[in-house]
Design a protein around this motif. Sequence first.
Motif, PDB file in Angstrom:
ATOM      1  N   VAL B 127       0.827  -1.210   0.000  1.00 52.40           N
ATOM      2  CA  VAL B 127       0.000   0.000   0.000  1.00 52.40           C
ATOM      3  C   VAL B 127       0.861   1.260   0.000  1.00 52.40           C
ATOM      4  N   PRO B 128       1.794   1.411   0.964  1.00 50.66           N
ATOM      5  CA  PRO B 128       2.594   2.637   0.943  1.00 50.66           C
ATOM      6  C   PRO B 128       3.443   2.782  -0.321  1.00 50.66           C
ATOM      7  N   LEU B 129       3.969   1.681  -0.863  1.00 49.08           N
ATOM      8  CA  LEU B 129       4.756   1.787  -2.093  1.00 49.08           C
ATOM      9  C   LEU B 129       3.885   2.226  -3.257  1.00 49.08           C
ATOM     10  N   TYR B 130       2.667   1.720  -3.297  1.00 48.18           N
ATOM     11  CA  TYR B 130       1.750   2.106  -4.370  1.00 48.18           C
ATOM     12  C   TYR B 130       1.520   3.616  -4.344  1.00 48.18           C
ATOM     13  N   ILE B 131       1.251   4.148  -3.142  1.00 44.75           N
ATOM     14  CA  ILE B 131       1.017   5.586  -3.024  1.00 44.75           C
ATOM     15  C   ILE B 131       2.269   6.358  -3.425  1.00 44.75           C
ATOM     16  N   LEU B 132       3.432   5.895  -2.933  1.00 44.92           N
ATOM     17  CA  LEU B 132       4.699   6.547  -3.278  1.00 44.92           C
ATOM     18  C   LEU B 132       4.892   6.586  -4.790  1.00 44.92           C
ATOM     19  N   TYR B 133       4.634   5.461  -5.448  1.00 46.92           N
ATOM     20  CA  TYR B 133       4.870   5.370  -6.891  1.00 46.92           C
ATOM     21  C   TYR B 133       3.911   6.260  -7.670  1.00 46.92           C
ATOM     22  N   ARG B 135       2.369   8.964  -6.565  1.00 45.87           N
ATOM     23  CA  ARG B 135       2.631  10.372  -6.268  1.00 45.87           C
ATOM     24  C   ARG B 135       3.856  10.901  -6.988  1.00 45.87           C
ATOM     25  N   TYR B 136       4.911  10.090  -7.106  1.00 45.41           N
ATOM     26  CA  TYR B 136       6.178  10.616  -7.603  1.00 45.41           C
ATOM     27  C   TYR B 136       6.527  10.100  -8.998  1.00 45.41           C
ATOM     28  N   LEU B 138       6.613   7.255 -10.480  1.00 49.34           N
ATOM     29  CA  LEU B 138       7.292   5.995 -10.761  1.00 49.34           C
ATOM     30  C   LEU B 138       6.300   4.905 -11.176  1.00 49.34           C
ATOM     31  N   ILE B 219       0.960  -4.647  -8.914  1.00 45.69           N
ATOM     32  CA  ILE B 219       0.256  -3.432  -8.490  1.00 45.69           C
ATOM     33  C   ILE B 219       0.920  -2.154  -9.012  1.00 45.69           C
TER      34      ILE B 219
END
Lengths: 320, 281
Positions: B127-133, B135-136, B138, B219
């Motif tokens: 979940v946090p990696l998905y949001i990070l990707y 947003r930025y 990636l 994902i």
Amino acid sequence: MNAIARRRGQRERNQLSIGQHGGPVAWFQRVSIPYLLLLPALLLVLLFQLYPTLSAGWYSLHNVLLAKLSQPRFVGLQNFRELLSGPFPNLINPIALVTINWVIGAVILQVGTGLGLAILLQQPWLKGRDFFRGLFLFPWVIAGIIVGYSWRFIFDPNAGLANALLREIGLPPVSWLNTSLLAMPCLLIASTWRAAGYSLVLEMGGLQSVPEEIYDAAALDGASGLSLVRYIIIPVIRPFLLVDLIVATVAALNAFDFVLTMTRGGPVYRTEVVGLFNYHQAFIYGKIGYGAAISVVIFIVSILLTLGYLFVFRRDEEAF
Amino acid sequence: MGRGPVRKGWKVFTYSVLIAYSLFCLVPLLWVFSTSLKSKAEAQAFPPTLWPHSLHLENYLIPFQSRQFGPFPFLNSVIYALGTVLLTLILTTLSGFAFSRYRFRGRQLLFLLILFLDMMPGVAKLVPLYILYVRYGLYDSRLGIVLLFTVMLVPLGTWIMKGYFDRIPRELEECALIDGTTRLGSLRHVTLPLAAPGLGALAVIAFMDAWNHFTYPLILLSSQDRVPYTVAIYNFVGDYGRVEWHIVSAVSVISVLPLVALFVVFQRTLVSGLTGGALKG
């Protein structure tokens, strides 16, 4: 003793290099070198490991929807309340029960099978040791998703190998993965097939650290098979066994791809392990904040496990 | 008993167990291989045949010609795996060398931090990696995938390389230092060639690891022409309906072939990397 001698040697070497280069600029260059060497790896780890771990905590306190990622709404501990006492299926019932079942079963079967096979493979008169070890390890390198499909196919009620075997011995076909009592055992068989070889390799590493003479001496004293295992093999490979247990536990907690392809968490959540639950809630039902709360719980459980791991390793000075 | 001849019963027992477990390991592999050569009707027939009546090698071409799978997935997997190997070797040679050869402030803390973060289950980072990707920027990028695969190998890689560097006597480097080379120069010309087995073991492990990843690409990628074979076969099977086992089996066999090749050639390297890496000390 050894460590002290080594440290003294290190200090002398450092002094040697101080003698070689003088001046504050040279000093700074020398001091900064290890950090510069570490920088690229560390930067990636901080960005892709530490940051997500921390940000999960922040998102878990918010209502975030997959469709509206940029509009998180603060909801306090509501996600956690829903997680623990919401309507079925929630994290306690049945996810925690299923996951504990799964982790304990998978770890015991994997490590136990690995250890048993390692002891057999360690017999000095055995021929074909490398062949057996290679064959047993091989399933471990296959992609989890491929392992999942292969075993789903084996347990397929219509065309599967398992039912063909039942037919050979005159039994009616079984709908393996759709029967609530059978789905988890099938999953455990497949996970043992996949991971026992890895445990085997670790345990063999441990057994090889036992000098041959100890076995000989024990044999002279009349130690039989089982007491050999209990009083010599287990104590000597204890550190290896502990690492193996913890690696296997974290891997089981992490199970996702091959459960997804084999059972999809079914029938009726009987194999819905926590990783699968997290994925379904966050990415299929779009409840990202709720998913983050599940992540936080997984992190906390893992931290407890990891602390145990570090505690064990702290005592082994040579490890660091 | 003493050192006398090993009891015959124990020998028979040992070989029986090992051979039985060998069959348990082999049968699923052979079963999938056999299915990959069957016709669609034969693959779905009950009772199943052990060996195909007629060979259907076209099963190995169908996925590449189909719209849902196509030619790209395996190519993508090769790109991701090679990129990951290259980046992992560069990063962990540097970090492993730093941990092996230098004593610096925060050394132990950083090492424990890297190991500790690695112990956090990947499923919880989805979940946090998905949001990070997202947003930025990636999300759905090849670079994002290679970076993530590499990050997951940094702890093991650092550990393996540190182990190999520790075994190389410092005196060799010091000779080079006295000859006027810099410390990093000695890494390149003296230490690295000696650590080649470590690099080899790590390259094999990194390739296998990257080749098999499924969850993160699932994902973090959306374009059909960027997904690795793992995600492609998942999409090909789909959610409902009967699975075309003969095609799935053919893709499985193709995906396992490079692993078989690496495994046969590098089994010893792999085993020493696993035990040496996981259990040094």
